[in-house]
Design a protein around this motif. Sequence first.
Motif, mmCIF file in Angstrom:
data_model
loop_
_atom_site.group_PDB
_atom_site.id
_atom_site.type_symbol
_atom_site.label_atom_id
_atom_site.label_comp_id
_atom_site.label_asym_id
_atom_site.label_seq_id
_atom_site.Cartn_x
_atom_site.Cartn_y
_atom_site.Cartn_z
ATOM 1 N N LEU A 130 0.710 -1.168 -0.004
ATOM 2 C CA LEU A 130 -0.080 0.090 -0.060
ATOM 3 C C LEU A 130 0.914 1.191 0.123
ATOM 4 C CD1 LEU A 130 -2.647 -1.049 2.798
ATOM 5 C CD2 LEU A 130 -2.690 -1.203 0.049
ATOM 6 N N THR A 131 1.793 1.359 -1.087
ATOM 7 C CA THR A 131 2.609 2.527 -1.057
ATOM 8 C C THR A 131 2.452 3.143 -2.456
ATOM 9 O OG1 THR A 131 4.734 1.214 -2.062
ATOM 10 C CG2 THR A 131 4.223 1.577 0.468
ATOM 11 N N GLY A 132 2.969 4.411 -2.746
ATOM 12 C CA GLY A 132 2.903 4.801 -3.922
ATOM 13 C C GLY A 132 4.191 4.725 -4.989
ATOM 14 N N THR A 161 -0.017 -13.327 -6.517
ATOM 15 C CA THR A 161 1.195 -13.111 -6.434
ATOM 16 C C THR A 161 2.511 -13.558 -5.275
ATOM 17 O OG1 THR A 161 0.584 -10.736 -7.229
ATOM 18 C CG2 THR A 161 2.487 -10.662 -6.309
ATOM 19 N N VAL A 162 1.646 -13.412 -4.089
ATOM 20 C CA VAL A 162 2.278 -13.884 -2.866
ATOM 21 C C VAL A 162 2.681 -15.359 -3.037
ATOM 22 C CG1 VAL A 162 2.142 -14.330 -0.396
ATOM 23 C CG2 VAL A 162 0.972 -12.164 -1.461
ATOM 24 N N THR A 163 1.793 -16.251 -3.559
ATOM 25 C CA THR A 163 2.066 -17.544 -3.777
ATOM 26 C C THR A 163 3.247 -17.924 -4.805
ATOM 27 O OG1 THR A 163 -0.332 -18.203 -3.285
ATOM 28 C CG2 THR A 163 1.044 -19.817 -4.357
ATOM 29 N N PHE A 165 10.135 -11.980 1.667
ATOM 30 C CA PHE A 165 9.542 -10.889 1.131
ATOM 31 C C PHE A 165 8.084 -11.196 0.370
ATOM 32 C CE2 PHE A 165 8.520 -8.788 -2.842
ATOM 33 C CZ PHE A 165 8.657 -7.504 -2.478
ATOM 34 N N GLY A 166 7.927 -12.462 0.047
ATOM 35 C CA GLY A 166 6.550 -12.793 -0.309
ATOM 36 C C GLY A 166 5.673 -12.633 0.560
ATOM 37 N N LEU A 167 5.907 -13.296 2.109
ATOM 38 C CA LEU A 167 5.071 -13.082 2.916
ATOM 39 C C LEU A 167 4.852 -11.834 3.882
ATOM 40 C CD1 LEU A 167 5.944 -16.868 4.626
ATOM 41 C CD2 LEU A 167 4.067 -16.317 3.120
ATOM 42 N N SER A 168 5.848 -10.907 3.612
ATOM 43 C CA SER A 168 5.537 -9.659 4.251
ATOM 44 C C SER A 168 4.476 -8.888 3.761
ATOM 45 C CB SER A 168 6.987 -8.863 4.231
ATOM 46 O OG SER A 168 6.954 -7.753 4.646
ATOM 47 N N THR A 169 3.978 -8.100 4.983
ATOM 48 C CA THR A 169 2.875 -7.060 4.885
ATOM 49 C C THR A 169 3.471 -5.814 5.497
ATOM 50 O OG1 THR A 169 2.073 -7.657 6.772
ATOM 51 C CG2 THR A 169 1.025 -8.588 4.851
ATOM 52 N N SER A 170 4.482 -5.843 5.841
ATOM 53 C CA SER A 170 5.433 -4.552 6.271
ATOM 54 C C SER A 170 6.231 -3.984 5.230
ATOM 55 C CB SER A 170 6.104 -4.661 7.429
ATOM 56 O OG SER A 170 6.891 -3.741 7.972
ATOM 57 N N VAL A 189 14.449 -7.084 3.831
ATOM 58 C CA VAL A 189 14.710 -8.409 3.297
ATOM 59 C C VAL A 189 15.115 -8.315 1.913
ATOM 60 C CG1 VAL A 189 13.133 -9.742 4.766
ATOM 61 C CG2 VAL A 189 12.323 -8.717 2.702
ATOM 62 N N LEU A 190 14.722 -7.378 1.127
ATOM 63 C CA LEU A 190 15.329 -7.063 -0.162
ATOM 64 C C LEU A 190 16.816 -6.848 -0.278
ATOM 65 C CD1 LEU A 190 12.214 -5.149 -2.203
ATOM 66 C CD2 LEU A 190 13.277 -7.369 -2.370
ATOM 67 N N ALA A 191 17.274 -5.942 0.723
ATOM 68 C CA ALA A 191 18.595 -5.758 0.868
ATOM 69 C C ALA A 191 19.337 -6.915 1.244
ATOM 70 C CB ALA A 191 18.650 -4.384 1.920
ATOM 71 N N VAL A 192 18.802 -7.772 2.129
ATOM 72 C CA VAL A 192 19.489 -9.033 2.489
ATOM 73 C C VAL A 192 19.656 -9.639 1.113
ATOM 74 C CG1 VAL A 192 19.226 -11.119 3.724
ATOM 75 C CG2 VAL A 192 18.848 -9.130 5.032
#
Length: 405
Positions: free
Chosen positions: A250-252, A372-374, A301-306, A313-316
């Motif tokens: 939910l970002t732009g 998408t998440v799956t 990342f796929g499971l994250s909602t934050s 996790v993308l940086a990792v």
Amino acid sequence: MVSSTPTLLRHHRPFLAFWLARVCTASAFQMLTVAIGWHLYQLTSSVLDLGLAGLVEFTPRVLFMLHTGHVADRYDRRRIAALCQALQGLVALTLVVCSLSDSVSRNLIFLMAFCLGAARAFEMPTTQALLPNIVPAGLFPRAVAASASAMQMATIVAPAAGGFLYAFGSTWVYGPSVVLYVLAMGLVSTLPAREAASTVGKATLQSLLAGIHFIRSRPDILGAISLDLFAVLLGGATALLPVFARDILLTGPWGLGMLRSAPAVGALVTSFWLARFPIERKVGRTMFAGVAVFGVATIAFGLSTSFWFSLLVLAVLGASDMISMVIRGAFVQLETPDEMRGRVSAVNGLFIGASNQLGEFESGFTAHWFGTVTAVVLGGVGTLVVCGAWIKLFPSLAQRDRMHR
């Protein structure tokens, strides 16, 4: 004490020229990519055309795969790299002239994308094969990490710069790209020539296929290259970042930009670390560990909602990918004779390009069918499965202790 990146640059002026040339070419390409994509979308308003432009750019890598490596092994690599940069600069200059005359068309952009892809198809194996000629073997792992940092810096800064400059007009992006390519040509021309003349003869089917035969005859090299292919193919989630940014996190657009930059930030920090503290022992285990962390980070990342956890996790993910990439790039080049490096790098480059392009297709296809998440979670699980299978299939690679035997 281990030498740092500044020490590497200070004591090896040819490498400094090589590194700066990489910064220039990578920055120019990233800026061109942003401008061409936006320009094309302004003209056609077609998402399909954006995908076709990427496919057109990738096509020369397939068409010329066997020839690019042969050229890199037979001729002066400095001149080949400079010619490739000249062609890319000519593409940017053509777009400058056509933009000023308001004559840029869909077909012209496709033609320029093909020329850009052709130049990069020859440039990539040439520059990869050029690096071992200017850096001592003992410093090569550090040089690979430092060279990778140039690419990551360009990935972080150049797209944003290109988007900012495009607000003033397309020529404000195409023009500086020309300048960057000219600078890169000048820097590459200062590099030392190879110590010995190439023994590669005229192009024959046998010589063109020699890179493939060499890789097949070296289980460690085959295992490393194919591991990267399947890991990125299954674990790549970048194509789905717009969906996560808008519908899940939910970002732009600003959030999408940060999500795209996060892997490059992690990779850049890791590249600086590896240039300062190179991995010298247990390289096989470390490389597989990096791929495994890549898979776990993809699942997270796929499971994250934050949003902020997703950035972390993308940086990792980017950091773990950089570890495996540096190890693979260093030992593949060190294990390959100089007269074969161009052809082996050409095959490696095709694998990398195919994994990125097909990975985006795979992500989109599985997201269409499973959600998408799956799709992202399954991709991360697939990466872990491949990692475990490759440990069994290539035990010598998993047990490899040093970069160069």
